[in-house]
Design a protein around this motif. Structure first.
Motif, PDB file in Angstrom:
ATOM      1  N   GLY A 305       0.812  -1.208   0.000  1.00 28.02           N
ATOM      2  CA  GLY A 305       0.000   0.000   0.000  1.00 28.02           C
ATOM      3  C   GLY A 305       0.847   1.260   0.000  1.00 28.02           C
ATOM      4  O   GLY A 305       0.628   2.185  -0.799  1.00 28.02           O
ATOM      5  N   VAL A 306       1.857   1.298   0.877  1.00 27.79           N
ATOM      6  CA  VAL A 306       2.730   2.471   0.969  1.00 27.79           C
ATOM      7  C   VAL A 306       3.532   2.634  -0.325  1.00 27.79           C
ATOM      8  O   VAL A 306       3.645   3.735  -0.876  1.00 27.79           O
ATOM      9  CB  VAL A 306       3.679   2.343   2.175  1.00 27.79           C
ATOM     10  N   THR A 307       4.089   1.539  -0.834  1.00 28.41           N
ATOM     11  CA  THR A 307       4.874   1.587  -2.071  1.00 28.41           C
ATOM     12  C   THR A 307       4.047   2.134  -3.224  1.00 28.41           C
ATOM     13  O   THR A 307       4.505   2.992  -3.991  1.00 28.41           O
ATOM     14  CB  THR A 307       5.392   0.180  -2.433  1.00 28.41           C
ATOM     15  N   LEU A 308       2.828   1.648  -3.354  1.00 33.44           N
ATOM     16  CA  LEU A 308       1.971   2.034  -4.473  1.00 33.44           C
ATOM     17  C   LEU A 308       1.667   3.528  -4.455  1.00 33.44           C
ATOM     18  O   LEU A 308       1.834   4.230  -5.457  1.00 33.44           O
ATOM     19  CB  LEU A 308       0.671   1.230  -4.401  1.00 33.44           C
ATOM     20  N   VAL A 309       1.233   4.025  -3.306  1.00 30.95           N
ATOM     21  CA  VAL A 309       0.847   5.432  -3.214  1.00 30.95           C
ATOM     22  C   VAL A 309       2.069   6.348  -3.378  1.00 30.95           C
ATOM     23  O   VAL A 309       2.033   7.332  -4.132  1.00 30.95           O
ATOM     24  CB  VAL A 309       0.141   5.710  -1.872  1.00 30.95           C
ATOM     25  N   VAL A 310       3.157   6.024  -2.685  1.00 30.33           N
ATOM     26  CA  VAL A 310       4.373   6.843  -2.784  1.00 30.33           C
ATOM     27  C   VAL A 310       4.940   6.783  -4.208  1.00 30.33           C
ATOM     28  O   VAL A 310       5.433   7.786  -4.738  1.00 30.33           O
ATOM     29  CB  VAL A 310       5.419   6.380  -1.748  1.00 30.33           C
ATOM     30  N   MET A 311       4.855   5.614  -4.848  1.00 29.61           N
ATOM     31  CA  MET A 311       5.363   5.480  -6.221  1.00 29.61           C
ATOM     32  C   MET A 311       4.661   6.450  -7.167  1.00 29.61           C
ATOM     33  O   MET A 311       5.317   7.169  -7.942  1.00 29.61           O
ATOM     34  CB  MET A 311       5.154   4.045  -6.716  1.00 29.61           C
ATOM     35  N   PHE A 312       3.324   6.499  -7.118  1.00 33.23           N
ATOM     36  CA  PHE A 312       2.591   7.403  -8.002  1.00 33.23           C
ATOM     37  C   PHE A 312       2.908   8.869  -7.680  1.00 33.23           C
ATOM     38  O   PHE A 312       3.054   9.697  -8.586  1.00 33.23           O
ATOM     39  CB  PHE A 312       1.085   7.158  -7.896  1.00 33.23           C
ATOM     40  N   ALA A 313       2.998   9.196  -6.395  1.00 33.12           N
ATOM     41  CA  ALA A 313       3.281  10.580  -6.008  1.00 33.12           C
ATOM     42  C   ALA A 313       4.674  11.009  -6.462  1.00 33.12           C
ATOM     43  O   ALA A 313       4.854  12.105  -7.007  1.00 33.12           O
ATOM     44  CB  ALA A 313       3.144  10.726  -4.491  1.00 33.12           C
ATOM     45  N   VAL A 314       5.670  10.150  -6.264  1.00 32.98           N
ATOM     46  CA  VAL A 314       7.046  10.472  -6.686  1.00 32.98           C
ATOM     47  C   VAL A 314       7.154  10.490  -8.207  1.00 32.98           C
ATOM     48  O   VAL A 314       7.850  11.343  -8.783  1.00 32.98           O
ATOM     49  CB  VAL A 314       8.039   9.458  -6.070  1.00 32.98           C
ATOM     50  N   ALA A 315       6.469   9.563  -8.892  1.00 35.13           N
ATOM     51  CA  ALA A 315       6.494   9.540 -10.357  1.00 35.13           C
ATOM     52  C   ALA A 315       5.936  10.842 -10.920  1.00 35.13           C
ATOM     53  O   ALA A 315       6.498  11.427 -11.859  1.00 35.13           O
ATOM     54  CB  ALA A 315       5.689   8.351 -10.876  1.00 35.13           C
ATOM     55  N   ASN A 316       4.827  11.303 -10.324  1.00 38.36           N
ATOM     56  CA  ASN A 316       4.216  12.552 -10.773  1.00 38.36           C
ATOM     57  C   ASN A 316       5.193  13.729 -10.629  1.00 38.36           C
ATOM     58  O   ASN A 316       5.392  14.521 -11.556  1.00 38.36           O
ATOM     59  CB  ASN A 316       2.953  12.815  -9.953  1.00 38.36           C
ATOM     60  N   GLU A 317       5.833  13.825  -9.471  1.00 33.36           N
ATOM     61  CA  GLU A 317       6.757  14.938  -9.211  1.00 33.36           C
ATOM     62  C   GLU A 317       8.016  14.816 -10.073  1.00 33.36           C
ATOM     63  O   GLU A 317       8.540  15.817 -10.584  1.00 33.36           O
ATOM     64  CB  GLU A 317       7.125  14.944  -7.724  1.00 33.36           C
ATOM     65  N   SER A 318       8.498  13.585 -10.255  1.00 36.99           N
ATOM     66  CA  SER A 318       9.711  13.381 -11.054  1.00 36.99           C
ATOM     67  C   SER A 318       9.454  13.641 -12.538  1.00 36.99           C
ATOM     68  O   SER A 318      10.349  14.113 -13.259  1.00 36.99           O
ATOM     69  CB  SER A 318      10.249  11.963 -10.846  1.00 36.99           C
ATOM     70  N   LEU A 319       8.247  13.310 -13.018  1.00 29.02           N
ATOM     71  CA  LEU A 319       7.897  13.606 -14.416  1.00 29.02           C
ATOM     72  C   LEU A 319       7.958  15.108 -14.683  1.00 29.02           C
ATOM     73  O   LEU A 319       8.452  15.551 -15.722  1.00 29.02           O
ATOM     74  CB  LEU A 319       6.492  13.081 -14.726  1.00 29.02           C
ATOM     75  N   LYS A 320       7.455  15.898 -13.726  1.00 28.80           N
ATOM     76  CA  LYS A 320       7.528  17.359 -13.863  1.00 28.80           C
ATOM     77  C   LYS A 320       8.989  17.811 -13.906  1.00 28.80           C
ATOM     78  O   LYS A 320       9.362  18.702 -14.692  1.00 28.80           O
ATOM     79  CB  LYS A 320       6.828  18.043 -12.686  1.00 28.80           C
ATOM     80  N   ALA A 321       9.827  17.209 -13.062  1.00 32.04           N
ATOM     81  CA  ALA A 321      11.245  17.580 -13.015  1.00 32.04           C
ATOM     82  C   ALA A 321      11.943  17.254 -14.333  1.00 32.04           C
ATOM     83  O   ALA A 321      12.764  18.043 -14.835  1.00 32.04           O
ATOM     84  CB  ALA A 321      11.930  16.860 -11.860  1.00 32.04           C
ATOM     85  N   VAL A 322      11.628  16.080 -14.924  1.00 29.43           N
ATOM     86  CA  VAL A 322      12.228  15.688 -16.202  1.00 29.43           C
ATOM     87  C   VAL A 322      11.812  16.657 -17.305  1.00 29.43           C
ATOM     88  O   VAL A 322      12.638  17.122 -18.106  1.00 29.43           O
ATOM     89  CB  VAL A 322      11.830  14.239 -16.572  1.00 29.43           C
ATOM     90  N   PHE A 323      10.503  16.987 -17.354  1.00 34.53           N
ATOM     91  CA  PHE A 323      10.000  17.908 -18.377  1.00 34.53           C
ATOM     92  C   PHE A 323      10.656  19.288 -18.237  1.00 34.53           C
ATOM     93  O   PHE A 323      11.056  19.908 -19.227  1.00 34.53           O
ATOM     94  CB  PHE A 323       8.479  18.054 -18.256  1.00 34.53           C
ATOM     95  N   THR A 324      10.746  19.762 -16.995  1.00 31.00           N
ATOM     96  CA  THR A 324      11.334  21.090 -16.754  1.00 31.00           C
ATOM     97  C   THR A 324      12.794  21.117 -17.165  1.00 31.00           C
ATOM     98  O   THR A 324      13.265  22.075 -17.801  1.00 31.00           O
ATOM     99  CB  THR A 324      11.196  21.469 -15.262  1.00 31.00           C
ATOM    100  N   ALA A 325      13.534  20.057 -16.828  1.00 32.79           N
ATOM    101  CA  ALA A 325      14.948  19.992 -17.200  1.00 32.79           C
ATOM    102  C   ALA A 325      15.123  19.915 -18.710  1.00 32.79           C
ATOM    103  O   ALA A 325      16.021  20.548 -19.283  1.00 32.79           O
ATOM    104  CB  ALA A 325      15.605  18.785 -16.532  1.00 32.79           C
ATOM    105  N   SER A 326      14.266  19.150 -19.370  1.00 37.61           N
ATOM    106  CA  SER A 326      14.360  18.992 -20.823  1.00 37.61           C
ATOM    107  C   SER A 326      14.040  20.281 -21.566  1.00 37.61           C
ATOM    108  O   SER A 326      14.634  20.592 -22.604  1.00 37.61           O
ATOM    109  CB  SER A 326      13.437  17.879 -21.294  1.00 37.61           C
ATOM    110  N   SER A 327      13.083  21.055 -21.007  1.00 43.62           N
ATOM    111  CA  SER A 327      12.669  22.294 -21.680  1.00 43.62           C
ATOM    112  C   SER A 327      13.588  23.470 -21.353  1.00 43.62           C
ATOM    113  O   SER A 327      13.480  24.537 -21.954  1.00 43.62           O
ATOM    114  CB  SER A 327      11.238  22.651 -21.291  1.00 43.62           C
ATOM    115  N   GLY A 328      14.479  23.282 -20.387  1.00 46.26           N
ATOM    116  CA  GLY A 328      15.385  24.351 -19.998  1.00 46.26           C
ATOM    117  C   GLY A 328      14.735  25.395 -19.120  1.00 46.26           C
ATOM    118  O   GLY A 328      15.226  26.514 -18.987  1.00 46.26           O
ATOM    119  N   GLY A 329      13.664  25.038 -18.482  1.00 46.34           N
ATOM    120  CA  GLY A 329      12.925  25.975 -17.626  1.00 46.34           C
ATOM    121  C   GLY A 329      11.458  25.632 -17.643  1.00 46.34           C
ATOM    122  O   GLY A 329      11.088  24.508 -17.322  1.00 46.34           O
ATOM    123  N   GLU A 330      10.616  26.569 -18.047  1.00 47.40           N
ATOM    124  CA  GLU A 330       9.183  26.315 -18.136  1.00 47.40           C
ATOM    125  C   GLU A 330       8.827  25.859 -19.544  1.00 47.40           C
ATOM    126  O   GLU A 330       9.165  26.533 -20.521  1.00 47.40           O
ATOM    127  CB  GLU A 330       8.394  27.591 -17.795  1.00 47.40           C
TER     128      GLU A 330
END
Length: 481
Positions: A305-330
């Motif tokens: 249960g903990v793994t599943l919920v934390v996995m989705f939350a971290v994936a969501n935040e990390s996806l934003k970080a990857v997109f931001t890094a790839s775009s060079g900002g916003e």
């Protein structure tokens, strides 16, 4: 004809009795939620794909591929979770039925016929839950997609009712049956003599001698870890890395689940030593090692249960970080809208995942405590008061919560980061179009703290409430069961 009607009536009454058994209602709910989860995922990803294709700036093979991969893999996660929850539930139910099964064996029933009955029960439960989830999920998708059109001011023309929506229902029904079959493997080990002499959960020594299971668990865990690493590496070249990482996650977590009977009890006992040397504290700490199957089923339910919920939350935040890094900002506004919509979907997945995990956890702990009435009665006969008995169970729950939370948080952060990195590590976002992109795990602390608090409350309530009911029965009555 009268005999045929009588047989049908007898079969219906047996089915109704099986569905009324403790734990079955929650299993129907898990199957229904998992199916609705799959239906909503397919509808949401299909909608995003239709929206992306309707926007000239977003149309492209890469985005369509990413959305398609997500659709399939997230349904796979839902089905896998339902299978683990179902298998754990039926394993716990069968453990509580050991004496009844042994009695049936004593009067001539075969182990295979008994296992077949449990599997049939799982098939019935899975079918009822899947049909319920299919109807509810389709209705919810129709409402949510209409709301999305109005909120975004667009018209994608995406039709809600699609033949592919039958896939989650069929898969969940079959998976529930398979979970029941897997969870009932203990039936094959029950001997008729256990009906006379009583039965107890297998000891640590007996579990440690299961070399085949332990070797399988080790091989699956190592293979899964290698696939996860390969998924991240491949994800720097193509979004298909997520498919490799997905199978790595399934294999590694399955290996950990199989090996939980060896891994979790020593960790639980180590946690227990921090709670002093009183009689209730020592009993609670030693019970984890004395009955490893029981304690590991409780622990792995919390870990999942903990793994599943934390996995989705971290994936969501990390996806934003990857997109931001790839775009060079916003990233551009169109990509920002896609990411906001995707973030909303991911948070919805976190909520649904939390419900599935919570239902499975509460169900498992409640069944486990109720099945221990005889053991709790023995403790009272030996001189422990009702309060001390409740304290033993409460401390066991605390040990499970602390140990499994720590384990689940680490796994969730690792799986979430690997999912984001293997999916979008190769995707170039405007205006910088930087690719490949490698970022550190992004941890959303508020959802993590909510997970910790919610898990602690759920675990303690699920253990304490049924224990109060169990200790209200006199020691003599409990020992007579």
């Amino acid at each position: 004809m009268p005999h045929g009607k009588a047989r049908r009536a007898s079969g219906s009454s047996r089915l109704a009795a099986a569905l009324r058994e403790r734990g079955m209602g929650a299993t129907v709910l898990v199957a229904a939620i998992s199916t609705a989860f799959g239906v909503l995922l397919l509808s949401a990803t299909g909608y995003i794909g239709a929206w992306a294709n309707s926007e000239e700036a977003l149309a492209g093979d890469t985005l369509t591929l990413v959305v398609g991969i997500l659709s399939v893999l997230l349904v796979g996660v839902a089905v896998y979770v339902a299978a683990i929850v179902t298998a754990n539930t039926f394993a716990t139910i069968v453990a509580g039925r050991t004496r009844q099964i042994a009695l049936l064996r004593l009067i001539g029933a075969s182990a295979r016929s008994q296992r077949g009955a449990v599997a049939a029960q799982g098939a019935a439960v899975g079918t009822i839950g899947a049909v319920t989830g299919l109807v509810a999920g389709t209705a919810a998708a129709a409402i949510l997609l209409r709301w999305a059109d109005a909120a975004l001011g667009i018209s994608t023309g995406y039709g809600v009712v699609q033949p592919i929506l039958l896939v989650p229902a069929v898969v969940v029904a079959l998976t529930t049956w398979a979970g029941a079959w897997s969870g009932s493997r203990r039936v094959l080990e029950v001997t008729p003599l256990e009906a006379i002499g009583g039965s107890a959960p297998r000891s640590h020594g007996e579990v440690a001698r299961s070399r085949g299971r332990n070797v399988t668990a080790l091989v699956m865990t190592i293979t899964g870890a290698l696939l996860l690493a390969a998924g991240v590496a491949i994800g720097l070249v193509t979004p298909l890395g997520i498919a490799v990482a997905f199978f790595g996650g399934i294999l590694s977590f399955t290996g950990l689940s199989l090996g939980a009977v060896v891994i979790m009890p020593p960790l639980l006992r180590l946690t227990g030593r921090a709670f002093g040397r009183s009689a209730p504290a020592r009993l609670a700490a030693e019970n984890a090692l004395r009955y490893p199957e029981r304690s590991s089923r409780m622990a792995i339910g919390v870990v999942m249960g903990v793994t599943l919920v934390v996995m989705f939350a971290v994936a969501n935040e990390s996806l934003k970080a990857v997109f931001t890094a790839s775009s060079g900002g916003e990233p551009p506004a169109e990509f920002g809208r896609i990411m906001d919509t995707f973030a909303a979907i991911m948070m919805g997945l976190v909520a649904v995942s939390a419900v599935i995990a919570a239902v499975g956890l509460v169900n498992l702990l409640t069944i486990g405590v109720v099945q221990r009435r005889r053991e709790l009665g023995l403790l009272r006969a030996l001189g422990l008061t009702s309060g001390q008995v409740r304290r033993v169970v409460l401390l066991e729950a605390v040990h499970v919560t602390i140990t499994a939370l720590s384990f689940g948080l680490l796994l969730g952060i690792a799986y979430g980061w690997i999912a984001a990195q293997s999916l979008l590590g190769s995707v170039a976002a405007p205006p910088s179009f930087t690719s490949p992109t490698l970022v550190a795990p992004a941890i959303p602390w508020v959802p993590v703290l909510v997970v910790i608090a919610a898990t602690a409350v759920l675990t303690l309530v699920a253990a304490v409430v049924p224990t109060r009911l169990a200790t209200r029965v006199s020691a003599v009555e409990a020992l007579a069961e």
